[in-house]
Design an enzyme around this catalytic site. Structure first.
Site, PDB file in Angstrom:
ATOM      1  N   GLU A 105      -0.519  65.991   9.871  1.00 14.10           N
ATOM      2  CA  GLU A 105      -1.867  65.787   9.342  1.00 14.10           C
ATOM      3  C   GLU A 105      -2.660  67.001   9.770  1.00 14.10           C
ATOM      4  OE1 GLU A 105      -5.438  65.544   8.930  1.00 14.10           O
ATOM      5  OE2 GLU A 105      -5.485  64.117  10.594  1.00 14.10           O
ATOM      6  N   CYS A 122     -11.372  66.676  10.437  1.00 12.75           N
ATOM      7  CA  CYS A 122     -10.517  67.318   9.435  1.00 12.75           C
ATOM      8  C   CYS A 122     -10.942  66.992   8.014  1.00 12.75           C
ATOM      9  CB  CYS A 122      -9.057  66.924   9.658  1.00 12.75           C
ATOM     10  SG  CYS A 122      -8.788  65.142   9.694  1.00 12.75           S
ATOM     11  N   GLU A 154     -11.023  76.807   6.895  1.00 15.67           N
ATOM     12  CA  GLU A 154     -11.592  75.650   7.573  1.00 15.67           C
ATOM     13  C   GLU A 154     -12.389  76.142   8.782  1.00 15.67           C
ATOM     14  OE1 GLU A 154     -10.177  71.243   9.031  1.00 15.67           O
ATOM     15  OE2 GLU A 154      -8.852  72.936   9.476  1.00 15.67           O
ATOM     16  N   LYS A 206       2.006  64.502  23.870  1.00 17.08           N
ATOM     17  CA  LYS A 206       1.434  65.727  24.435  1.00 17.08           C
ATOM     18  C   LYS A 206       0.029  65.898  23.849  1.00 17.08           C
ATOM     19  CE  LYS A 206       0.642  69.700  23.876  1.00 17.08           C
ATOM     20  NZ  LYS A 206      -0.693  70.457  23.997  1.00 17.08           N
TER      21      LYS A 206
END
Length: 506
Positions: free
Chosen positions: A272, A306, A403, A197
């Site tokens: 992750e 990331c 973040e 997905k």
């Protein structure tokens, strides 16, 4: 198969996917063709095409297909070498369509064409071939057996590594095709089947990949691709009892939700997640390398990485020079179309993401941070944001805790080396870090103490498929790449047998 094309000035027409799903080895329409999502070009804000917004019915079809394939005698009996050959077949097709796939990736995500071609597509091809080689390298162990109850008998015990089963792969929008292969390739290599997905923000290369998988000769159901929103298709995939593992890359908040939902059926998970990675520059660093290195660590892919080096920790003796250098680079970077060779930084993925980046920068300024470069949206159409450098940032500020996932670096002056480790580790994340120094003793001593899954020395954002990748704390669970991928997609099975007739042989 019917394809449409998109035209961009200065490049050949881009082949768009048909918009059909890969289910049970066929390219099919969704259960409800009326429910669609618009793919938007982040460079111009215009619509590219529509693709299916799948619901639970489509996910059910995909999971059942993957389950049938996994349980079939044909799949269970397939030689590992032949699973590897499937991945090599796909690698050859991706290689053949490399230029078109790179252009489609740039159109859909805003990534520079030079980057999608040289990095994203190369990673995709390399990933397929790397895991194709792993398919035939899975070994168990012979175990010396010591029974709890001594008896005059002989035992033999061994372990196998068995595929977990149906795997749900859920991927982010910042590296769409590379992340798709990051989930598909190891799963197939180690004997699992897959339902993928992709992110609703960038699904086009995943759909195109589905067409190539159908062409590559994969058994029906080995790989299935469904598109849609996370709240619908993603949730249905995570909650399905026949899905035995979820491999997810994305935000920490979504990862936490997946982990909680997976508890009901004890799914295995690889997560992750986010990062707030420090770039540490010591006074003895080679600044001619460290300054552009620190800039590349945060501004590559518009900061939508990331592992981006979003916290810049610099020793006092070189702080001013580093700040001037990084700010000059930030101010000079040219914003524009990813198809223009002169462009150095592309747009953010969406208007919503640009608004988030902008609001976090505003919050940083309100809390006392100083803008020394950028801090505003780019001009014209699309969702550009100027590379931004914030100075005088303290550990308690919002921009230092959250973040941002944009081209924004937060700098802190280090006046005492004893501050470095506490400041570097003063974050809920633990994904990556880089250390810039000429002193190898200091480099390795610091690397030992930094809480991060990957520590780079005098470089940043360098990945290798043979090295384990993942993070600690809120940056996730488990590891991808390398030999760790074997453990991520297989489980050990112990087999113990009591041998009869030992006395017959003296």
């Amino acid at each position: 198969m019917s394809h449409h094309t998109a035209s961009i000035a200065g490049i050949p027409a881009i082949t768009l996917p048909s918009g059909r799903l890969l289910l049970d080895g066929e390219l099919v329409e969704p259960c409800n063709p009326a429910r669609t999502i618009d793919a938007i070009d982040p460079t111009t804000g215009t619509r590219i095409m529509s693709f299916p917004a799948c619901g639970r019915e489509d996910v059910e079809r995909a999971v059942q297909s993957a389950h049938r394939c996994f349980e079939s005698k044909a799949w269970q009996g397939m030689r590992p070498l032949d699973r590897g050959r499937l991945l090599e077949n796909l690698a050859l097709l991706v290689e053949r369509h490399r230029d078109d796939l790179a252009a489609l990736e740039s159109l859909d995500s805003g990534k520079l064409l030079a980057v999608t071609s040289a990095i994203d597509l190369q990673f995709t091809i390399d990933g397929l071939r790397y895991f194709a080689g792993w398919a035939s390298k899975i070994n168990g162990e012979y175990v010396t057996h010591n029974p709890l109850v001594p008896e005059n008998a002989v035992y033999r015990a061994y372990t196998q590594r068995r595929p977990i089963g149906v795997t749900g792969g859920i991927t982010p929008w910042n590296f769409p095709i590379g992340q798709a292969i990051q989930k598909i390739a190891p799963a197939i290599a180690f004997g699992c089947t897959v339902v993928l997905k992709p992110s609703e923000e960038s699904s086009l290369t995943a759909l195109r990949l589905g067409e190539l998988i159908a062409e590559a000769g994969f058994p029906a159901g080995a790989v299935n691709i469904v598109t849609g929103y996370g709240a619908d298709a993603g949730t249905a995939l995570v909650e399905h009892p026949l899905v035995r593992k979820i491999a997810f890359t994305g935000s920490t908040a979504t990862g936490q939700s997946i982990l909680a939902a997976s508890a009901a059926t004890m799914k295995r998970v690889t997560l992750e997640l986010g990062g707030k990675s420090p770039t540490i520059i010591l006074a003895d660093a080679d600044l001619d390398r460290a300054i552009p290195g620190a800039a590349a660590a945060i501004f590559s892919n518009s900061g939508q990485i990331c592992t981006a080096g979003s916290r810049l920790l610099v020793e006092d003796a070189v702080y001013d020079r580093v700040m001037d250098g990084v700010a000059q680079i930030a101010s000079a970077l040219r914003l524009g179309s990813p198809f223009d060779q002169a462009t150095q930084i592309g747009p953010l993925i969406s208007m919503r993401q640009r608004e988030r980046v902008s609001s976090l920068v505003d919050a940083g300024v309100a809390e006392g941070a100083q803008i020394v470069a950028g801090g505003t949206a780019g001009e014209g159409a699309g969702w550009h944001y100027r590379p931004t450098v914030l100075a005088n940032v303290t550990p308690d500020m919002t921009v230092m805790r959250e973040e941002i996932f944009g081209p924004v670096v937060c700098a802190t002056r280090i006046t005492d080396r004893a501050q470095i480790v506490p400041l570097a580790n003063d974050t809920p994340f633990g994904l990556a870090a880089s250390i810039w120094t000429r002193n190898l003793d200091h480099a390795h001593l610091l690397a030992e103490r930094i809480e991060a899954g990957t520590v780079w020395l005098n470089t940043h954002n360098v990945l290798d498929l043979a090295m384990p990748f993942g993070g600690s704390k809120l940056s996730g669970l488990g590891r991808e790449f390398g030999s760790e991928a074997v453990h991520a997609f297989t489980e050990p099975k112990a087999v113990c047998m009591r041998l009869e007739g030992a006395d017959d042989f003296g």
